[in-house]
Structure formats: C-alpha cells, structure tokens
Design a protein around this motif. Structure first.
Motif, PDB file in Angstrom:
ATOM      1  N   MET A   1       0.826  -1.193   0.000  1.00 26.48           N
ATOM      2  CA  MET A   1       0.000   0.000   0.000  1.00 26.48           C
ATOM      3  C   MET A   1       0.864   1.248   0.000  1.00 26.48           C
ATOM      4  N   LYS A   2       0.455   2.197  -0.807  1.00 26.01           N
ATOM      5  CA  LYS A   2       1.174   3.462  -0.798  1.00 26.01           C
ATOM      6  C   LYS A   2       0.979   4.148   0.547  1.00 26.01           C
ATOM      7  N   VAL A   3       2.028   4.796   1.070  1.00 24.49           N
ATOM      8  CA  VAL A   3       1.939   5.471   2.366  1.00 24.49           C
ATOM      9  C   VAL A   3       2.375   6.901   2.213  1.00 24.49           C
ATOM     10  N   TRP A   4       2.038   7.733   3.214  1.00 23.49           N
ATOM     11  CA  TRP A   4       2.480   9.119   3.224  1.00 23.49           C
ATOM     12  C   TRP A   4       3.970   9.176   3.466  1.00 23.49           C
ATOM     13  N   PRO A   5       4.632  10.208   2.957  1.00 23.96           N
ATOM     14  CA  PRO A   5       6.043  10.373   3.284  1.00 23.96           C
ATOM     15  C   PRO A   5       6.218  10.374   4.793  1.00 23.96           C
ATOM     16  N   LYS A   6       7.276   9.739   5.254  1.00 24.09           N
ATOM     17  CA  LYS A   6       7.421   9.492   6.685  1.00 24.09           C
ATOM     18  C   LYS A   6       7.416  10.767   7.518  1.00 24.09           C
ATOM     19  N   ILE A   7       8.061  11.786   7.041  1.00 23.87           N
ATOM     20  CA  ILE A   7       8.144  12.998   7.863  1.00 23.87           C
ATOM     21  C   ILE A   7       6.769  13.629   8.063  1.00 23.87           C
ATOM     22  N   VAL A 230      -9.903  10.046   5.064  1.00 24.09           N
ATOM     23  CA  VAL A 230     -10.119   9.120   3.948  1.00 24.09           C
ATOM     24  C   VAL A 230      -9.935   9.842   2.614  1.00 24.09           C
ATOM     25  N   THR A 231     -10.294  11.123   2.565  1.00 24.36           N
ATOM     26  CA  THR A 231     -10.036  11.900   1.349  1.00 24.36           C
ATOM     27  C   THR A 231      -8.538  11.978   1.073  1.00 24.36           C
ATOM     28  N   ARG A 232      -7.759  12.327   2.097  1.00 26.80           N
ATOM     29  CA  ARG A 232      -6.303  12.419   1.919  1.00 26.80           C
ATOM     30  C   ARG A 232      -5.715  11.082   1.489  1.00 26.80           C
ATOM     31  N   LYS A 233      -6.173  10.025   2.115  1.00 21.00           N
ATOM     32  CA  LYS A 233      -5.629   8.702   1.800  1.00 21.00           C
ATOM     33  C   LYS A 233      -5.877   8.330   0.345  1.00 21.00           C
ATOM     34  N   ILE A 234      -7.115   8.513  -0.109  1.00 18.59           N
ATOM     35  CA  ILE A 234      -7.433   8.166  -1.494  1.00 18.59           C
ATOM     36  C   ILE A 234      -6.664   9.055  -2.466  1.00 18.59           C
ATOM     37  N   VAL A 235      -6.588  10.344  -2.179  1.00 20.16           N
ATOM     38  CA  VAL A 235      -5.869  11.270  -3.060  1.00 20.16           C
ATOM     39  C   VAL A 235      -4.391  10.912  -3.132  1.00 20.16           C
ATOM     40  N   GLN A 236      -3.809  10.529  -2.010  1.00 20.17           N
ATOM     41  CA  GLN A 236      -2.400  10.121  -2.015  1.00 20.17           C
ATOM     42  C   GLN A 236      -2.198   8.827  -2.797  1.00 20.17           C
ATOM     43  N   GLU A 237      -3.061   7.879  -2.570  1.00 19.13           N
ATOM     44  CA  GLU A 237      -2.939   6.591  -3.258  1.00 19.13           C
ATOM     45  C   GLU A 237      -3.036   6.745  -4.771  1.00 19.13           C
ATOM     46  N   GLN A 258     -23.843  20.199   3.171  1.00 20.65           N
ATOM     47  CA  GLN A 258     -23.651  21.645   3.241  1.00 20.65           C
ATOM     48  C   GLN A 258     -22.505  22.102   2.330  1.00 20.65           C
ATOM     49  N   GLU A 259     -22.658  23.298   1.748  1.00 19.98           N
ATOM     50  CA  GLU A 259     -21.633  23.795   0.828  1.00 19.98           C
ATOM     51  C   GLU A 259     -20.311  24.050   1.540  1.00 19.98           C
ATOM     52  N   ASP A 260     -20.351  24.538   2.791  1.00 24.84           N
ATOM     53  CA  ASP A 260     -19.079  24.773   3.478  1.00 24.84           C
ATOM     54  C   ASP A 260     -18.332  23.463   3.723  1.00 24.84           C
ATOM     55  N   TRP A 261     -19.065  22.363   3.907  1.00 27.66           N
ATOM     56  CA  TRP A 261     -18.423  21.045   4.007  1.00 27.66           C
ATOM     57  C   TRP A 261     -17.786  20.665   2.670  1.00 27.66           C
ATOM     58  N   GLN A 262     -18.506  20.876   1.564  1.00 27.74           N
ATOM     59  CA  GLN A 262     -17.940  20.577   0.239  1.00 27.74           C
ATOM     60  C   GLN A 262     -16.672  21.383  -0.008  1.00 27.74           C
ATOM     61  N   ARG A 263     -16.700  22.639   0.376  1.00 31.02           N
ATOM     62  CA  ARG A 263     -15.518  23.484   0.190  1.00 31.02           C
ATOM     63  C   ARG A 263     -14.356  22.978   1.037  1.00 31.02           C
ATOM     64  N   ARG A 264     -14.661  22.486   2.231  1.00 32.00           N
ATOM     65  CA  ARG A 264     -13.584  21.964   3.084  1.00 32.00           C
ATOM     66  C   ARG A 264     -12.952  20.733   2.451  1.00 32.00           C
ATOM     67  N   ILE A 265     -13.755  19.826   1.939  1.00 29.81           N
ATOM     68  CA  ILE A 265     -13.203  18.624   1.300  1.00 29.81           C
ATOM     69  C   ILE A 265     -12.436  18.998   0.040  1.00 29.81           C
ATOM     70  N   THR A 266     -12.937  19.968  -0.708  1.00 31.23           N
ATOM     71  CA  THR A 266     -12.213  20.442  -1.892  1.00 31.23           C
ATOM     72  C   THR A 266     -10.849  20.990  -1.495  1.00 31.23           C
ATOM     73  N   ASP A 267     -10.803  21.762  -0.429  1.00 30.36           N
ATOM     74  CA  ASP A 267      -9.531  22.286   0.062  1.00 30.36           C
ATOM     75  C   ASP A 267      -8.576  21.156   0.444  1.00 30.36           C
ATOM     76  N   VAL A 268      -9.108  20.099   1.022  1.00 33.01           N
ATOM     77  CA  VAL A 268      -8.267  18.961   1.424  1.00 33.01           C
ATOM     78  C   VAL A 268      -7.623  18.318   0.199  1.00 33.01           C
ATOM     79  N   ILE A 269      -8.383  18.162  -0.869  1.00 36.42           N
ATOM     80  CA  ILE A 269      -7.806  17.596  -2.101  1.00 36.42           C
ATOM     81  C   ILE A 269      -6.653  18.464  -2.584  1.00 36.42           C
ATOM     82  N   VAL A 270      -6.896  19.765  -2.638  1.00 33.71           N
ATOM     83  CA  VAL A 270      -5.870  20.707  -3.118  1.00 33.71           C
ATOM     84  C   VAL A 270      -4.655  20.681  -2.200  1.00 33.71           C
TER      85      VAL A 270
END
Length: 508
Positions: A1-7, A230-237, A258-270
């Motif tokens: 499985m792909k993992v995040w950089p250790k640091i 889970v968003t970060r994990k999938i985006v990294q993978e 809610q739109e503010d939730w959608q914007r938060r998840i969008t920010d996480v992807i970016v």
C-alpha cells in the motif's frame, strides 16, 4: 500500500498523540505504518505520458486535454459499485467499454453503499451481498455490522481495498477510460444511514452519533476528521494516475450536505496534492436539471449535472470556461432513443462530458448484456455503440475551435429540435432530432419515421463538404460537395428516423 512520506506522517501522528483518545490510536498506527512501509509507492500505476493527468484544454476550457489530444469524455457505465462490490468483475467491464469505444466511468469510493431495496434497481452494483462490501476502512474484530460481519475500525485502512482500487485504476488506464472518483454521497434515507460505516452502530470508534442529515456538515469534528483522513488517503494513493479526476460528492443537493463542508473537502484535495507530483481536476455535482453556478470554488474545473433535458444548463454556465458535464441519466424509460438524443443534444450544445447510467451492467453481467432489468433508466449494447458514434462524430472536428451557436440556421422545414457547434467559415456540427420531453407519457406518439427536412443555412463564401450521419449506425447517409458564394444555402436531408447529424467543413 502506498503510504504518506514518513516525515509528514510523523508530524500528523504527533498531533494525533497529543489529541488523545481516538486520535491517539490513529497516531500510533500512523507511526507503525511509516516504520513498516516503503516511503514511495513505485509500481502502482502505469507511467503517465509526458502530459500528466487529464486536464482542461489550455485553448478551450470547455474540453479536456488527455494524453496529448483534445478530449471529450463519453461513457455508459455501471451504477458506481465496481470497486466496493467484490462480486463485480471490472476487468470484463473495462474490456466492454474499450470495445464499445467509450472513455469514461464513474465509481464511488466505498464510503457509501446501497441496499438491494434501494431505488428499484435490479441487481444494483452499489448494493453488494452480505460480506461482499469492501470499504477504505478495515474491519475490526468486533461483530455487529449492519448486514453481517464485523464492525469497521475508522482508524485503520483496509489494504485489500486499496489493492483492489489500484487494480481497478490500472485496468481503466489500460482500456483508455477516465475514472470519476466520487468520494462521498448523501444518505438519502434512514436505512442507508443504518448501513454506513460512519454510523456509530457500525464502527468501534464511537464516531457518527448524529442524524443522517448532519453527516456531511462541519457540526461533528471527529466525523469530519474521518472524512478528511479518507479523502487524503485516497488522493495520495491515486496520485500517479493520469486517467482520473475527483468529484467531491454525488448529488449534494440532497440529504443535508452543506456547501461549506464541500468546500472543506475540496480544500483537502488541493492541500494534499500540493506536495505530490500530480494535480488532478475536481468536479462538483451542481443540480438535477439546470442551475446557474454562483461563486464557484476556484479549484473546481468540472461542473456536473444530472438529467439535463433539455441541455440548457450548458448555455447558462458556458461563461465559466470550464467543462460542463452530464454525469448521470435515467428515470425517463428504457428505450435507447431517449438517451441517444439526450447525449447528442448535450454534447452539441457545448458539453464536454456525458456519462450515461447503464443498467445493463450488473455483477452477473459485467459485460453489459443484461436486458431484463426493471431499473429506472436504460442501457444496452446497442446504446453504447450509438454513444460511441457520437464520440467519433465530434472527433472528426477540431472541436476546441468550436462554440455552440445555432443562429446560422435560418429555417428548418420540419418541427425538429436543433443543437450546433460552430467554427464560423470552417466547420459546422449540427444535430436534428424529434422534440422529446424529459419524461414522455407516450413515447411512441412522439417518435417519427420517414423524416426529410430542408435546412436553410447562412454560410460565408467557400468550398464545402457536407455529410449526413446516421446516429444509429455511424454510416454516411448522404454527402455532397458544393461551392457557395456566401449568404443563404439550402440543404436537404436524406430520409431518417427520429434524429440525424450533419457535419459541414470547408475543403482545403
């Protein structure tokens, strides 16, 4: 499985350890994962072409650039459960899409699932059988999940899920299919919330003790952190893949999203991709039917709609200079003509993406040959071939130079609907079809055989070739070359049934 950089993992883990409780467990597991796993994911994906992931075309943002070519995405795919349903053979599925000449599919990440009773769908791929549902989160050792098996541990990833996800992405990549990875979906009804791993009843983490209408809001910090993780994990993978874009949430206009939730998840992807080699497009699903997009998130490049009959939402949002897509169809009946005309009209109105929801794909029929379904839509091998004809028709043109405009069509002798893409003086792509409402009460009364029509077009002077294309077979039904001094020009169609396309290009 792909993992995040250790640091990065160690920094996050330190924060988690400080937070205590549930987050202490996450922090400990992150440290353990960082120690055991390699720091880079190497051979998950086939190396990308030099162009990188699919992106907006730099000369016309209404379309894509992929693998060095201007691209329109056209698909006819299964009901989004290809990864999360262990009984679905996506290798046969992608072989079918490739053979049919299509290049798009949607899939849900596994954070949402359905039940056999959901929405009247026959053999629903989003409704896996007991113990055949796989999600990004690992199962615990505690029994008690909704339909059998152990509860989920939202602090651990399921390695088998990510192996399957990578296998799915590689199969799509080899088949020339772009994947819309849909991260979340609203919980339309209580029974779906009862089946969700994020429901407190189904996990061991004491997470998700809230109404279903508050799951995708900022009201519950621990639940939000699970969704962010889970968003970060999938985006990294999935960062290495070129055949990918993300949709934040399917149909967020239902279920309390809610739109503010959608914007938060969008920010996480970016934010997650900021430190990764590749950047992927992001889609928001805007509305059923039509809506003018107001105050869009700057990172969103694809605005997707459902059930776009007529396709006027394209014109409403064309000024955004982004891709306008229709990524779900249905609820109109089973007949191919409904979805063929819907697809042609949407793309010739200026859309850059059309993805039909095809109920002929099921776990028992991953090759799309199921015909005896009672689902609320359509889909068939014949329809997929007809959608491929649309894709081939558009690709005959230098479509990034074209814009939707039917004002040059001055007269149509028959009562027909028309859409057109135009590069003035160079190329004209025209689609004519019988007018069909979104939900016809008696379709047969609206269909017409033996149509022949005269078109009066205002064209500049030049030498032209006109080709009438049969939308059912792809054959050239008639063609002509003509010299034109400028002004009005009358063209007569061949006899056709229900719809026909006309391509006009200047001769070099």
């Amino acid at each position: 499985m792909k993992v995040w950089p250790k640091i990065i993992i160690r920094i996050l883990a330190t924060w988690c350890l400080v937070a205590g409780g549930f987050w202490e467990a996450i922090g400990q597991r992150m440290v353990q994962t960082a120690e055991k796993a390699p720091s880079t994911p190497s051979a998950r994906a086939k190396p990308m072409d030099d162009g990188g992931p699919i992106r907006l075309h730099p000369e016309n943002g209404h379309y894509f650039l992929w693998r060095g070519k201007p691209t329109v995405l056209i698909g006819s795919g299964e009901h989004y459960g290809a990864v999360l349903n262990l009984d679905f053979d996506f290798h046969r599925y992608f072989a079918t899409l490739a053979a049919d000449g299509l290049n798009h599919t949607r899939t849900f990440s596994g954070t949402y699932r359905e039940l056999p009773s959901s929405f009247g769908i026959t053999e629903n791929t989003l409704a896996p059988k007991p113990n055949r549902y796989i999600a990004p989160w690992a199962r615990s050792t505690t029994p008690g999940y909704y339909d059998g098996g152990n509860k989920f541990d939202l602090s651990r990833w399921d390695e088998a899920y990510f192996r399957r996800l990578h296998e799915f992405m590689r199969a799509a990549q080899r088949s020339g299919v772009v994947v819309e990875m849909n991260l979340f979906c609203p919980l339309y009804e209580e029974e779906l919330w009862k089946a969700s791993p994020m429901n407190i009843r189904n996990n061991i983490n004491d997470i998700g003790d809230c109404p279903r209408t508050e799951v995708f809001t900022l009201k519950h910090p621990k639940l939000l952190e699970v969704q962010i993780a889970v968003t970060r994990k999938i985006v990294q993978e999935l960062n290495p893949y070129d055949n990918l874009y993300y949709e934040v949430c399917n149909e967020p206009y239902f279920g309390g999203v809610q739109e503010d939730w959608q914007r938060r998840i969008t920010d996480v992807i970016v934010e997650t991709e900021r430190e990764l080699p590749n950047k992927h497009l992001i889609s928001w699903n805007i509305a059923n039917g039509r809506k003018k997009v107001e105050n869009p998130h700057p990172a969103v490049s694809i605005f997707n709609f459902h059930y776009c009959v007529p396709p006027d939402t394209v014109a409403m949002n064309y000024h955004l200079n982004k891709v306008i897509g229709e990524n779900e169809t249905g609820f109109r009946g089973k007949e191919d003509v409904l979805y063929r005309t819907e697809a042609w009209a949407f793309i010739l109105a200026g859309g850059g993406l059309f993805s039909h929801l095809d109920y002929s794909f099921t776990p028992r029929h991953p090759d799309g040959t199921f015909r005896d379904y009672k689902s609320p839509g359509g889909g068939s091998p014949e329809l997929r071939k007809q959608l491929s004809i649309l894709k081939q028709f558009i690709e005959r043109f230098d479509f990034i130079r074209m814009r939707p405009d039917s004002s040059f069509i001055k007269q149509i002798s028959e009562k027909l609907s028309v859409q057109a893409l135009v590069q003035p003086g160079r190329a004209y792509a025209i689609y004519l079809h019988v007018p069909l409402p979104e939900k016809p009460k008696n379709l047969q009364e609206l269909l017409r055989e033996q149509i022949q029509t005269d078109l009066v077009l205002d064209l500049p002077a030049g030498s032209y070739r006109a080709e009438w294309v049969d939308t059912k077979t792809g054959q050239i039904a008639d063609s002509a070359r003509f010299e034109h001094a400028g002004g009005l020009k009358k063209l007569r169609s061949p006899v056709f049934a229900n719809d026909i396309a006309l391509g006009i290009q200047t001769l070099k």
